[in-house]
Design a protein around this motif. Sequence first.
Motif, PDB file in Angstrom:
ATOM      1  N   LYS A 102       0.803  -1.215   0.000  1.00 48.05           N
ATOM      2  CA  LYS A 102       0.000   0.000   0.000  1.00 48.05           C
ATOM      3  C   LYS A 102       0.843   1.277   0.000  1.00 48.05           C
ATOM      4  N   HIS A 104       3.256   4.016  -1.475  1.00 47.82           N
ATOM      5  CA  HIS A 104       3.645   4.523  -2.794  1.00 47.82           C
ATOM      6  C   HIS A 104       5.136   4.355  -3.051  1.00 47.82           C
ATOM      7  N   PHE A 105       5.938   4.363  -1.982  1.00 49.22           N
ATOM      8  CA  PHE A 105       7.374   4.193  -2.200  1.00 49.22           C
ATOM      9  C   PHE A 105       7.709   2.754  -2.586  1.00 49.22           C
ATOM     10  N   PRO A 116       5.651  -1.143   4.118  1.00 46.49           N
ATOM     11  CA  PRO A 116       5.513  -0.641   5.494  1.00 46.49           C
ATOM     12  C   PRO A 116       5.868  -1.681   6.543  1.00 46.49           C
ATOM     13  N   ARG A 119       9.512  -1.775   6.774  1.00 48.04           N
ATOM     14  CA  ARG A 119      10.053  -0.525   7.325  1.00 48.04           C
ATOM     15  C   ARG A 119       9.984  -0.582   8.857  1.00 48.04           C
ATOM     16  N   CYS A 162      10.225   7.387   3.820  1.00 40.52           N
ATOM     17  CA  CYS A 162       8.822   7.271   4.229  1.00 40.52           C
ATOM     18  C   CYS A 162       8.343   8.695   4.401  1.00 40.52           C
ATOM     19  N   SER A 163       7.227   9.020   3.773  1.00 41.70           N
ATOM     20  CA  SER A 163       6.750  10.398   3.859  1.00 41.70           C
ATOM     21  C   SER A 163       5.731  10.574   4.984  1.00 41.70           C
ATOM     22  N   GLU A 164       5.642   9.579   5.875  1.00 37.71           N
ATOM     23  CA  GLU A 164       4.745   9.677   7.030  1.00 37.71           C
ATOM     24  C   GLU A 164       3.314   9.961   6.582  1.00 37.71           C
ATOM     25  N   ARG A 166       0.741   7.828   6.118  1.00 32.07           N
ATOM     26  CA  ARG A 166      -0.250   7.014   6.819  1.00 32.07           C
ATOM     27  C   ARG A 166      -1.168   6.214   5.915  1.00 32.07           C
ATOM     28  N   THR A 178       2.546   3.083  10.576  1.00 32.35           N
ATOM     29  CA  THR A 178       3.986   3.073  10.321  1.00 32.35           C
ATOM     30  C   THR A 178       4.560   4.480  10.314  1.00 32.35           C
TER      31      THR A 178
HETATM   32  S1  SF4 Z   1       3.386   6.128   6.128  1.00 31.28           S
HETATM   33 FE1  SF4 Z   1       5.392   5.640   5.289  1.00 31.28          FE
HETATM   34  S2  SF4 Z   1       5.361   3.409   5.083  1.00 31.28           S
HETATM   35 FE2  SF4 Z   1       3.218   4.050   5.313  1.00 31.28          FE
HETATM   36  S3  SF4 Z   1       2.469   4.277   3.202  1.00 31.28           S
HETATM   37 FE3  SF4 Z   1       3.196   6.296   3.904  1.00 31.28          FE
HETATM   38  S4  SF4 Z   1       5.321   6.438   3.199  1.00 31.28           S
HETATM   39 FE4  SF4 Z   1       4.719   4.280   3.117  1.00 31.28          FE
END
Ligand code: SF4
Lengths: 553, 176
Positions: A102, A104-105, A116, A119, A162-164, A166, A178
């Motif tokens: 899920k 995008h990275f 995730p 990570r 990770c761009s946080e 969510r 994550t």
């Molecule tokens: S919060 Fe981080 S690990 Fe979760 S989908 Fe977004 S970029 Fe990916």
Amino acid sequence: MSERLKSDEDFSKIDLNPSKTGWMDTPTVIKDGMFCFAAKPQSVKTLDLPYSREWNPKHDDWKLPENWKEIIYEGMRDRLDRFRTFKIFMDICVRCGACADKCHFFIGTGDPKNMPVLRAELIRSVYKNDFTTFGKIFGKLGGARPLTLDVLKEWWYYFFQCSECRRCSVFCPYGIDTAEITIIGRELLNLLGLNIDWIATPVSNCYMTGNHMGIQPHAFVGMLEFFVDDIEECTGVRVNPTFNKKGADILFVTPSGDVFGDPGTYTCMGYMILFHYLKEKYGLEVTWSTYASEGGNFGLFTSNEVMKRLNSKMYAEAKRLGVKWILGGECGHMWRVINQYMGTMNGPADFLEEPVNPITGTKFENAKSTKMVHIVEFTADLIKHGKLDLDPSRNDNLKVTFHDSCNPARGMGFFEEPRYVIKNVCNNYYDMPRNCIKEQTFCCGSGSGLNASEDMELRLAGGLPRANAVKYVNEKHGVNMLACICAIDRAVLPPLMGYWVPEVDVTGIHELVTNALIIPGEKEKTVNLRGEDIPDKESDPDEYYVRPAFSGR
Amino acid sequence: MNLKDLLEKRKSAIIKCWFDLVVETYPLDTSQFLKKQKDPFANPVGATISQALKPLFDEILNRMDHEAIAAYIDPIIRIRAVQSILSPSQATSFIFFLKKAIRENLRKELKDIEISNDLLVFELKIDEVGLIAFDIFVKCREQVYTIKANDRLNRAFGAFKRAGLVTETMDDTQGL
Ligand code: SF4
Ligand code: SF4
């Protein structure tokens, strides 16, 4: 000959296949384009963060303090005690994999360590090893591994990929977020002075001069005055913004990106026109601050303490000026800070009034504690009550879609207001597919301080799922404009579109609003805020719209 | 049956094999996902590859029009050009996997010397496509570098410049 070619070895001597090792045994290689430069020592120092020094992620020696492991262990211990979520997230993941695809990275880079679940596992493996009996007994079999320099470097590489956003948390049956694990991971790295410059320097600027760009008050005023001329040229109306005005009704705070970065500047002009309109028609006095000249808060990407420190100046300024409440501009992470943390972090701001729209009488219940209202909600309320004279046909050259920025979408459930506003000021609106918008929106790929330039490969790959959905509405409906309510988006989506969907340009919502707004005393408009010709009423958007030149496209 | 008819007949098996070989250039977890997830918005990489391979195969088999071929492979290369886990050779070599996919699927038929010879000629066309892929890869990389170089200048200084707040030094750095 065909027989010989059948063998894989002969087919090519170049290794075209990836390694098949498990994640723990796959070494992390720090690659250009995938990371942001190290923080400048001066910025780290300004913020009183530890271990400021020159260091380079590509060098073997990161110049860590000798007792770095103890510092990390102690930092983990402290956070496991203080933040229950962290402890729970470390303990309860069942590795069901629902979150795995899920991100995008992961989708864009194809790197499994961007799943995730993996990570989180980067840090969970160390937690298991040093903080649980299970891990101590079962070791690697139980998913545990000791903290080594390579592990630390891996943390750094992937917590800054990770761009946080969510998105993963939406799909986790246990609600594991994550992004919060990344937040903690970055806090731990900060204990060793391992920040990136694109976060540390804006934060330090903000601390010293009031905004991320480090623009001093006179330049801030200078920019807005320049916009006043631009607006007059385009509309024939001279707006008159006020600064630091005591006793104004409302204090307006927006990310400095709107003031200093295209195409956010057009959105900024949009705010100015709207405030002028409200003053002329309804006598509402909105003032700008040269002290709280930043709505964004990169402190969120550094540590709780830094975030709190930067956030406090909004309240301090509101108190000093004696306004009733605060209106906030089109920003992303700023709203995560406000909606999720501000009420308890620096609030409750009892010296402010519970926000009520003085023009419509609407009470903004959701802002009861923070006393801060989102400008899109405010404008939606004005439109709903018929308080704005609008001619949406002025946007007929545009076919618009909307990118839900992660933070307003997943951080505060802000889905309908932006769409309501756009649909009232534009005649052509098309949503992207359902699994790419609202709570499932895809990140721009550059959030949480990753919007530097040196990590462009990461940004372009991470932004692929978003761009792919835009491409779809572009091909299907001829969409040529991507609207968003985030200053980072306005800065990063143009290059993203440039690479993946060059037919699509980027705008903030209040640029669209004021394109359509009939301002008292305006001249007949021939150009819009960008200086582009306004289309004939009859013109076909497909033929009309020519995308502005963007080098690199 | 001549080679062309054979390739036409076995097309779907060959393309499926080709697709698998392409996605197997990614680590295991990734390639499994690319194969399994059918939603094009949840899996743009897999969808882009699978949508392009069939028309690309047809084009190589029939007209071999360079522009059309470039249009089909651009989306795939565009993605692989920014995926740092792939080396440049890994990013572009998927074109040549078509050779393997064909040979795997025509094992028996290739005993026929005529067909085998025809395939060698056909493979020259695949090599040509490989060169087109290389051109596109380089173009994409150049674009990434240009975007990178212009990124900060455009957004941070464009507005300043328009406002006349910066005058010197920026002129020669605009629009690299
Ligand atoms: S919060 Fe981080 S690990 Fe979760 S989908 Fe977004 S970029 Fe990916
Ligand atoms: S969805 Fe939740 S429980 Fe499942 S692997 Fe991801 S984080 Fe763990």
